[in-house]
Design an enzyme around this catalytic site. Structure first.
Site, mmCIF file in Angstrom:
data_model
loop_
_atom_site.group_PDB
_atom_site.id
_atom_site.type_symbol
_atom_site.label_atom_id
_atom_site.label_comp_id
_atom_site.label_asym_id
_atom_site.label_seq_id
_atom_site.Cartn_x
_atom_site.Cartn_y
_atom_site.Cartn_z
ATOM 1 N NE ARG A 183 -5.779 2.134 -0.290
ATOM 2 C CZ ARG A 183 -5.903 0.838 -0.581
ATOM 3 N NH1 ARG A 183 -7.079 0.246 -0.434
ATOM 4 N NH2 ARG A 183 -4.873 0.140 -1.013
ATOM 5 C CG HIS A 203 -2.347 7.218 4.666
ATOM 6 N ND1 HIS A 203 -3.380 6.594 3.998
ATOM 7 C CD2 HIS A 203 -1.201 6.720 4.130
ATOM 8 C CE1 HIS A 203 -2.882 5.759 3.093
ATOM 9 N NE2 HIS A 203 -1.572 5.824 3.151
ATOM 10 N NE ARG A 218 -3.658 2.257 3.987
ATOM 11 C CZ ARG A 218 -4.172 1.152 3.456
ATOM 12 N NH1 ARG A 218 -5.223 0.580 4.018
ATOM 13 N NH2 ARG A 218 -3.639 0.600 2.379
ATOM 14 C CG HIS A 260 -0.393 -2.557 0.433
ATOM 15 N ND1 HIS A 260 0.510 -2.533 1.479
ATOM 16 C CD2 HIS A 260 -0.994 -1.339 0.448
ATOM 17 C CE1 HIS A 260 0.449 -1.364 2.084
ATOM 18 N NE2 HIS A 260 -0.450 -0.623 1.477
ATOM 19 C CE1 TYR A 299 2.891 1.004 7.378
ATOM 20 C CE2 TYR A 299 2.462 -0.548 5.617
ATOM 21 C CZ TYR A 299 2.204 0.640 6.243
ATOM 22 O OH TYR A 299 1.254 1.486 5.739
#
Length: 312
Positions: A153, A255, A258, A281, A290
């Protein structure tokens, strides 16, 4: 403006939430802003947290919708209000909970934007030449290589302590949301970029010591209040690099990089649980989005590249 009582409610609630849940600072700030807005709205109606009834909470949500706020923002605001009143009821500040069983707008699920591997390569190449001097170029290269290699992040990236990368490690320890720690591996290009940046950074620190400046504990020192590169600066840097790379800046954020990290790993056969761990997560359901990104990519390939695909 909210009165002193409203401010006390908010600060006490946020302090308790941070102590019990280890909530991340940015999440705390978002909840605080949401509750301040609600308190301000109530004050204009002649009410307060202590006197607001259920219909006033509902009216506030209608007000938020009329302002054109997104579903995600409205859902977060209702969540903030719910948690505040649950806390107030448990603390005895109220004998009822006016936000109980209120239904929110729901959060529209949208697939995360990502980049192709070729676009990431163009970004890396642009980062190497964008800076005005060798220091900027070495730093920018290290930032981009590290972000794409780890999927950090943006806050985790800019606040990384320099001690985490001393000794050319294969893996680094990262402190994420709620101060939860995880290990993430470093790619060879990232380690090479970090070594070059560290050599330059340490030399600059030595010169600074001679001039009486204290050393920084951060890998990427900056002029921000925390002593490291700010999130805002890095967001701006990403936009500049994307323009140089010939990619629309609206398509690229930290992001998005990421997301590219996770999507590309999945496309090359990485296990979903491994990606969950690397991204930090708490729930694998968050990571599963994803798979949908990859599914859409595969569908597009079949429809546009298959020799028997029909146009239209």
């Amino acid at each position: 403006m909210p009165d002193a009582e409203a401010s006390r409610w908010i600060s006490t609630f946020l302090d308790a939430r941070a102590a019990e849940l280890g909530a991340a600072r940015n999440t705390q700030l978002a909840y605080g802003r949401d509750l301040m807005d609600f308190a301000d709205w109530l004050a204009r109606k002649g009410a307060s947290f202590a006197t607001a009834a259920r219909d006033m909470v509902e009216d506030y949500l209608v007000h938020c919708d009329a302002q054109g706020l997104s579903k995600a923002t409205r859902a977060r605001r209702l969540s903030s209000i719910r948690q505040l009143y649950r806390f107030a009821f448990e603390e005895g500040w109220r004998t009822d909970n006016p936000a109980l069983r209120l239904s929110g707008p729901g959060k529209a699920q949208s697939l995360p934007k990502t980049l192709t591997e070729a676009e990431v390569t163009r970004l890396m190449d642009a980062a190497k030449v964008r800076g005005r001097n060798p220091e900027d170029r070495l730093r920018d290269t290290a930032l981009f290589e590290l972000l794409y290699a780890t999927g950090l992040r943006v806050t985790e990236l800019v606040s990384l302590p320099v001690a985490a990368v001393r000794g050319d490690p294969r893996m680094i320890l990262v402190k994420g949301k709620g101060d939860k720690e995880r290990m993430v591996p470093l790619s060879t290009p990232a380690r090479t970029a970090l070594a070059a940046w560290l050599a330059h950074r340490d030399a600059a620190e030595d010169e600074g010591r001679k001039a009486g400046r204290p050393p920084s504990r951060h890998l990427f020192p900056g002029d921000g209040r925390e002593g490291h590169l700010t999130r805002q600066y890095f967001h701006s840097l990403v936009k500049d690099v994307s323009v140089l790379a010939g990619i629309p800046p609206s398509h690229v954020t930290p992001h998005v990089l990421r997301h590219a990290f996770a999507t590309h790993l999945l496309a090359h056969g990485a296990d979903l649980r491994v990606i969950q761990t690397l991204l930090g997560h708490a729930d694998v359901a968050t990571t599963e989005i994803y798979t949908h990104v990859l599914d859409d990519h595969l569908k597009e390939l079949v429809l546009t590249r298959h020799p028997l695909a029909r146009k239209g």
